[in-house]
Design an enzyme around this catalytic site. Structure first.
Site, PDB file in Angstrom:
ATOM      1  N   CYS A 112       2.752  19.806  -4.088  1.00  8.97           N
ATOM      2  CA  CYS A 112       3.446  18.603  -4.555  1.00  8.97           C
ATOM      3  C   CYS A 112       4.830  19.023  -5.032  1.00  8.97           C
ATOM      4  O   CYS A 112       4.951  20.017  -5.758  1.00  8.97           O
ATOM      5  CB  CYS A 112       2.652  17.966  -5.699  1.00  8.97           C
ATOM      6  SG  CYS A 112       3.399  16.445  -6.336  1.00  8.97           S
ATOM      7  N   LEU A 113       5.836  18.269  -4.635  1.00  3.47           N
ATOM      8  CA  LEU A 113       7.200  18.619  -5.051  1.00  3.47           C
ATOM      9  C   LEU A 113       7.382  18.455  -6.557  1.00  3.47           C
ATOM     10  O   LEU A 113       8.304  19.036  -7.124  1.00  3.47           O
ATOM     11  CB  LEU A 113       8.216  17.770  -4.274  1.00  3.47           C
ATOM     12  CG  LEU A 113       8.219  18.008  -2.753  1.00  3.47           C
ATOM     13  CD1 LEU A 113       9.178  17.047  -2.057  1.00  3.47           C
ATOM     14  CD2 LEU A 113       8.569  19.455  -2.420  1.00  3.47           C
ATOM     15  N   GLY A 165       6.645  14.637   2.294  1.00  3.37           N
ATOM     16  CA  GLY A 165       6.494  13.298   1.738  1.00  3.37           C
ATOM     17  C   GLY A 165       7.227  13.227   0.404  1.00  3.37           C
ATOM     18  O   GLY A 165       7.557  14.266  -0.188  1.00  3.37           O
ATOM     19  N   HIS A 203       0.424   8.715  -5.595  1.00  6.99           N
ATOM     20  CA  HIS A 203       1.569   8.757  -6.525  1.00  6.99           C
ATOM     21  C   HIS A 203       1.909   7.349  -7.033  1.00  6.99           C
ATOM     22  O   HIS A 203       2.317   7.183  -8.181  1.00  6.99           O
ATOM     23  CB  HIS A 203       2.810   9.329  -5.825  1.00  6.99           C
ATOM     24  CG  HIS A 203       2.930  10.821  -5.880  1.00  6.99           C
ATOM     25  ND1 HIS A 203       2.990  11.524  -7.063  1.00  6.99           N
ATOM     26  CD2 HIS A 203       3.032  11.750  -4.901  1.00  6.99           C
ATOM     27  CE1 HIS A 203       3.114  12.823  -6.801  1.00  6.99           C
ATOM     28  NE2 HIS A 203       3.141  12.994  -5.494  1.00  6.99           N
ATOM     29  N   GLN A 258       8.384   9.781  -8.060  1.00  5.73           N
ATOM     30  CA  GLN A 258       8.805  11.191  -8.195  1.00  5.73           C
ATOM     31  C   GLN A 258      10.304  11.321  -8.422  1.00  5.73           C
ATOM     32  O   GLN A 258      10.778  12.357  -8.871  1.00  5.73           O
ATOM     33  CB  GLN A 258       8.415  11.999  -6.948  1.00  5.73           C
ATOM     34  CG  GLN A 258       6.908  12.177  -6.787  1.00  5.73           C
ATOM     35  CD  GLN A 258       6.571  12.989  -5.560  1.00  5.73           C
ATOM     36  OE1 GLN A 258       6.525  12.451  -4.457  1.00  5.73           O
ATOM     37  NE2 GLN A 258       6.346  14.270  -5.736  1.00  5.73           N
ATOM     38  N   HIS A 307      -1.923  11.206  -0.281  1.00  5.32           N
ATOM     39  CA  HIS A 307      -1.289  11.893  -1.414  1.00  5.32           C
ATOM     40  C   HIS A 307      -0.142  11.025  -1.966  1.00  5.32           C
ATOM     41  O   HIS A 307      -0.022  10.833  -3.184  1.00  5.32           O
ATOM     42  CB  HIS A 307      -0.779  13.251  -0.929  1.00  5.32           C
ATOM     43  CG  HIS A 307      -0.014  14.057  -1.920  1.00  5.32           C
ATOM     44  ND1 HIS A 307      -0.436  15.281  -2.400  1.00  5.32           N
ATOM     45  CD2 HIS A 307       1.197  13.841  -2.529  1.00  5.32           C
ATOM     46  CE1 HIS A 307       0.447  15.763  -3.248  1.00  5.32           C
ATOM     47  NE2 HIS A 307       1.465  14.910  -3.340  1.00  5.32           N
TER      48      HIS A 307
HETATM   49  O1  K1U Z   1       4.431  14.199  -2.612  1.00 12.53           O
HETATM   50  C1  K1U Z   1       4.940  15.292  -2.617  1.00 12.53           C
HETATM   51  O2  K1U Z   1       5.115  15.876  -3.663  1.00 12.53           O
HETATM   52  C2  K1U Z   1       5.337  15.968  -1.334  1.00 12.53           C
HETATM   53  C3  K1U Z   1       4.288  16.921  -0.812  1.00 12.53           C
HETATM   54  C4  K1U Z   1       3.403  16.184   0.152  1.00 12.53           C
HETATM   55  C5  K1U Z   1       2.123  16.825   0.568  1.00 12.53           C
HETATM   56  C6  K1U Z   1       2.002  18.167   0.836  1.00 12.53           C
HETATM   57  C7  K1U Z   1       0.795  18.709   1.238  1.00 12.53           C
HETATM   58  C8  K1U Z   1      -0.287  17.903   1.387  1.00 12.53           C
HETATM   59  C9  K1U Z   1      -0.184  16.585   1.103  1.00 12.53           C
HETATM   60  C10 K1U Z   1       1.021  16.038   0.712  1.00 12.53           C
HETATM   61  C11 K1U Z   1       5.007  18.078  -0.141  1.00 12.53           C
HETATM   62  O3  K1U Z   1       5.703  17.902   0.802  1.00 12.53           O
HETATM   63  S1  K1U Z   1       4.758  19.661  -0.805  1.00 12.53           S
HETATM   64  C12 K1U Z   1       5.682  20.725   0.313  1.00 12.53           C
HETATM   65  C13 K1U Z   1       5.007  20.943   1.616  1.00 12.53           C
HETATM   66  O4  K1U Z   1       3.843  20.663   1.762  1.00 12.53           O
HETATM   67  C14 K1U Z   1       5.744  21.506   2.761  1.00 12.53           C
HETATM   68  C15 K1U Z   1       6.998  22.046   2.609  1.00 12.53           C
HETATM   69  C16 K1U Z   1       7.661  22.567   3.710  1.00 12.53           C
HETATM   70  C17 K1U Z   1       7.094  22.542   4.942  1.00 12.53           C
HETATM   71  C18 K1U Z   1       5.829  22.028   5.110  1.00 12.53           C
HETATM   72  C19 K1U Z   1       5.167  21.503   4.018  1.00 12.53           C
HETATM   73 ZN    ZN Z   2       3.141  14.888  -4.634  1.00 19.08          ZN
END
Ligand code: K1U
Ligand code: ZN
Length: 173
Positions: A95-96, A46, A141, A51, A137
């Site tokens: 979260c990125l 996401g 944001h 962001q 999530h």
């Molecule tokens: O909003 C963001 O920062 C993105 C976030 C979203 C999210 C992750 C986990 C739970 C709820 C929402 C991410 O994508 S973090 C990276 C991540 O979860 C991931 C990366 C590679 C493969 C699978 C997942």
């Molecule tokens: Zn996030």
């Protein structure tokens, strides 16, 4: 296609409530495409407009796991939560904007959202599983809320201090 720079916590822009999108324009379509590419590149499931420093109410997501299933990129403009389930689910979120930090967050297990798509039509869908967690999530944001805001003050401060150190070291090169 342009990869966008992802803001890192702590950043005042990640704490602000975003403004509604006024219209679905070609520029907005380009922004959504860039956000999707940035999300896939990270990689993530996401990404919300604040962001990448755009203070408008839109996010993208694709929670399809693995290579076997076709990608399902979604763009949600001016999303609204229209219903949440009584039952809850707990997921270890990341979260990125807070790389390498993870914590368990409990949220409604299912959620209905209504939004405008890039087709300028209103859509409504119920999400469950990882899609429900991710949609909530990302929606947070848009209201300046991060997953660490669900944690107690000690865990939240610990993650914030780690991020301050990470940003200091990165700035030094
Ligand atoms: O909003 C963001 O920062 C993105 C976030 C979203 C999210 C992750 C986990 C739970 C709820 C929402 C991410 O994508 S973090 C990276 C991540 O979860 C991931 C990366 C590679 C493969 C699978 C997942
Ligand atoms: Zn996030």
């Amino acid at each position: 296609m342009t990869l966008k720079h992802i803001l890192l916590h702590p950043d005042p822009r990640l704490k602000k409530v975003c403004a509604p999108v006024e219209g679905v324009t070609p520029d907005l379509g380009k922004l959504a495409e860039d956000m999707l590419q940035t999300m896939y590149d990270a990689p993530g499931i996401g990404l919300a407009a604040p962001q990448v420093g755009v203070m408008q109410r839109l996010f993208v997501m694709d929670c399809v796991k693995g290579q076997d299933e076709a990608a399902k990129p979604m763009v949600l403009i001016n999303p609204e939560v229209t219903w949440t389930s009584e039952d809850r689910s707990t997921y270890e979120e990341g979260c990125l904007s807070i790389p390498e930090q993870f914590a368990e967050v409990t949220r409604p297990a299912r959620v209905r959202m209504a939004w405008t798509g890039l087709d300028n039509q209103r859509h409504e869908e119920e999400f469950d599983g990882l899609w429900a967690t991710c949609a909530q999530h990302e929606f947070d944001h848009l209201n300046g809320k991060l997953f660490i805001d669900y944690l107690g003050p000690i865990k939240r401060q610990l993650i914030t201090r780690r991020m301050e150190k990470f940003k200091r070291e990165r700035a030094r090169g």
